[in-house]
Design an enzyme around this catalytic site. Sequence first.
Site, short mmCIF file in Angstrom:
data_model
loop_
_atom_site.label_atom_id
_atom_site.label_comp_id
_atom_site.label_asym_id
_atom_site.label_seq_id
_atom_site.Cartn_x
_atom_site.Cartn_y
_atom_site.Cartn_z
CD GLU A 175 -4.93 6.36 2.07
OE1 GLU A 175 -4.72 5.15 2.28
OE2 GLU A 175 -4.05 7.23 2.10
CG HIS A 192 -1.75 1.19 1.42
ND1 HIS A 192 -3.05 1.28 0.99
CD2 HIS A 192 -1.47 2.38 1.99
CE1 HIS A 192 -3.52 2.48 1.29
NE2 HIS A 192 -2.57 3.16 1.91
CD GLU A 193 2.05 3.38 3.64
OE1 GLU A 193 2.26 4.46 3.08
OE2 GLU A 193 1.03 3.17 4.33
CG HIS A 196 0.25 6.08 -0.67
ND1 HIS A 196 -0.85 6.66 -1.25
CD2 HIS A 196 -0.18 5.59 0.51
CE1 HIS A 196 -1.89 6.52 -0.46
NE2 HIS A 196 -1.51 5.87 0.62
#
Lengths: 507, 189
Positions: free
Chosen positions: A240, A159-160, A163
Site C-alpha cells: 500500500e 494508486h490503483e 497496484h
Amino acid sequence: MWEAIAANRRRSLLLITLMGLILLTFGACLGIFAAVQLGGGQETVSSNVILTGGTFGTLAALLIWVALWLTAVFQGDRILLRAAGAREMSALDDGRLGNVVDEMTIAAQLPRKPRVYLVEDPSPNAFAVGRKPENAAVAVTSGLLRLLNRDELQGVVAHEIAHIHNLDVRFMTMASVLVAGVELMSRGVLRGLVHGGGGRRTGGSRKGGGLPLLVIVVVFAILAPVAVRLLYLACSRWREYLADACAARFTRYPDGLASALEKISVDTSSLRPEKTAGALAPLYIINPLEKLSLAGLFATHPPTQNRIMILRGMGGRAGYVDYEAALRKVEGQKLRLTALEAAARADESVEARGPSAEPEPREKSIERAQKVNDLLDRFANYLILPCACGIRIKVPPNLERDEISCSRCDRVHVIPHAKRVQEAIAGVAVLGQALAGAKAVEAKAAALRYERREEGWEAFRCECGQTIQLGPGFPLDYTVCVACNRRIELKAGREKNDPEVVVNPSS
Amino acid sequence: MATLLLAAVVFGGVLLVIVIWFVSMYNDLVALRNMVKNAWAQIDVQLKRRHDLIPNLVETVKGYATHEKETLENVTRARAAAVSAEGVGAQSQAEQTLSGALGRLMLVVEAYPDLKANQNFLALQEELTSTENKVGFARQAYNDSVMRFNTKIQTVPANIVAGAFNFTAEEFFEVQEEAVREAPKVSFS
C-alpha cells in the site's frame, strides 16, 4: 521504478516460497499422521510408513494449492468483480473517470488501458484486479465519483494503477490462495479432531507413536494459518505504501490522494463491513473492514492517518526519495521498504505540481466544513438540534434549561434530558411500589432510563450534565455515561414498521 | 592433457556466462530505448488529439460567443500552425502558441453563461482538460524513461555494452517556458 518492481518481485518470491513451505510441511505432517493412524498404531512406526504418508500429504497439499491457484487464475478477476457487483463502464457513462484512467495509464506507461468498472455503492472506494498489466481492470464505486473532485479521483486512480503497475494483484492473488489453502486444511483437521477424535480414543487400540504426532499436527493446525496470514498482511501493508509513493510520482500531486483519503475516511459512516467479502478487503483503496480489525498487526492496510500524514509531509515534492523521507518521519526507521528504497536510489526528487484548475464546488466545501464542525462539536459535548427551518441549534453542555427557541423561526425545542425521563419512570415506580410493594429495589437499580424517539442520530443529557449521543445503528439496550459512569437503560422508540410494540416503562 | 581439457572447459564456461550477460544487458538497453520511443510517440498522439478537438470546440463556441471572432480566429490559426510544424523546436514553439490562444479563449468564455451550461461544451471542456493532462503526463513519462535510459547507459557495467553498440543518450523534452510544461492553466469554473 523498475528497480522497485524488481525488488518487489524478489521479496514476493521469498514470501511465496515461505508460505508455500508452510503449506507443504503442514500437508506432510498431516499425511504422516494419517498414515500412522491408518497403519494400526503400532508401537514402532516404520520409516516406510512415514515416507509414504509424508509424500502423500505433500502431494495432497500441492494439489489443493494448484487447484485453488488455477481457479484464481482463470476465474479470479471475474469472481472478484461479480462479488463486488461491478459493471463495465462504456464510453458514454462518465467521461471524467475514463479520462482520468487514460491519463494515469500514460503516466505509468502501462502497455494498455485497464478496463473500467463501476460499482453501484454509496460508500466511496476503489480497487484493481488483473494479474497482468495487459489485462487488468479498475473498479470504482459510484460514491467515490460523487465525493471526489478531479485531482482527488486522479490520486485514487493512480494508486490503483500503481497496484497494476507493480504487479501487486498477481502477488496478492497467489498469496491469498496460499492463505486459503492453509486455512482450509487447518479447519478440516480441527473439525476432524473434534468430531472423530473422541470415538477413536475410546477404542483403546491407538497409542504410542500417535500422541506426539497428534500434538504436532494440532499445533500446526493452530499456528500455520496465523503465520501465513501475518506474512500476507505484512506485505499487503508495505505494498500500500509503495502504491501511494507511485501515485504521488505519477500524478506529481500527492495532495490529491491525501485529500481523497481524508474525504473517504470522514465518510466511513457509509462503510458497510457486512456487505464486503473479507477476501476483497486488501484490494480496496481503504479497508472497508477497518473498524473490525483487532489491531495493526491484522490490518491489510497501514493506518489511513499515517498514509495521509506521509503524503502531506512530502513538502511540495513528488519523487520516491521524497515519499521515503516523509515515510521515515512518520513511521520511524523501524519500517523498511526494500522496494521503495530501491526506487528511491534510482530516482531524483521531483517537484510536485499545483492543484488543477477545477476547484471544489462551493456548496460541497460548505457541506464538508459543516461535517467537520459537527464532529468537533460532538467531541466537545455540544448537542445539535436540527430545526425544521433548516438551522442547526447548538446547545452547550452546561445550559440549565429545558427548552430553547430557534433564533430564526422562534420554534420552541425541548432539550432532551435523561433526567426527565428518569423522573417519569421514578413516578411510575412509586406507583408500582404502592401497588405491589416489592419492586422498589429494582426500580432504583434502573435509575436512569432514556426512551429513544427515533432511529437516527439523537442526543440526550445524563443526569450529571454529560451529553450522550446515539448513532442510528446503536446495538445495545443500555449505555454508560462517560462522565459519571452510570448505566443508562435505553428503550427503543416505536418503529414505523412495527406499530405493535407497546412501550411499557415499568417493565 | 586432462589439465588442458579442464582449463578449456572453465574458459568456455566463463566465456558463455559473459556472452549471456552481454546479451541480456543488450536486450535490457533495447527495451529501455523502445520505452523512450513509445513515450515520444505517446506525446505525438496526444498532441494530435488536441488538434482534432479544437475545430469542434471552435464550432460550439461560435454559436454562443458571437463577439469573439478574433479570439476564435487566433485559435484556428495557432492550430493550423501547430499541425504543420516540423521538427521538435518548431513544434514545441507552435504548441506553446496554441496553448496560449486556447487559454485566452477559455477566459473569454467565462462571460457566456449560456455556453457554460451547454452539455456539448461541457463535454468538450472535459475532453480538453483531459487531453492537456495527457500531454503533460506523456511528457513526464517520456522524460522519466529518458532519465532511466541515460542513467543506465552511463553507469558501469551497462556503459560497456552501450559503448560497443553505439547507444547514445537521448534528449530530454525541455520546455522553454512554464506555460507549455504545465499544460495551460485553463480556468474552467
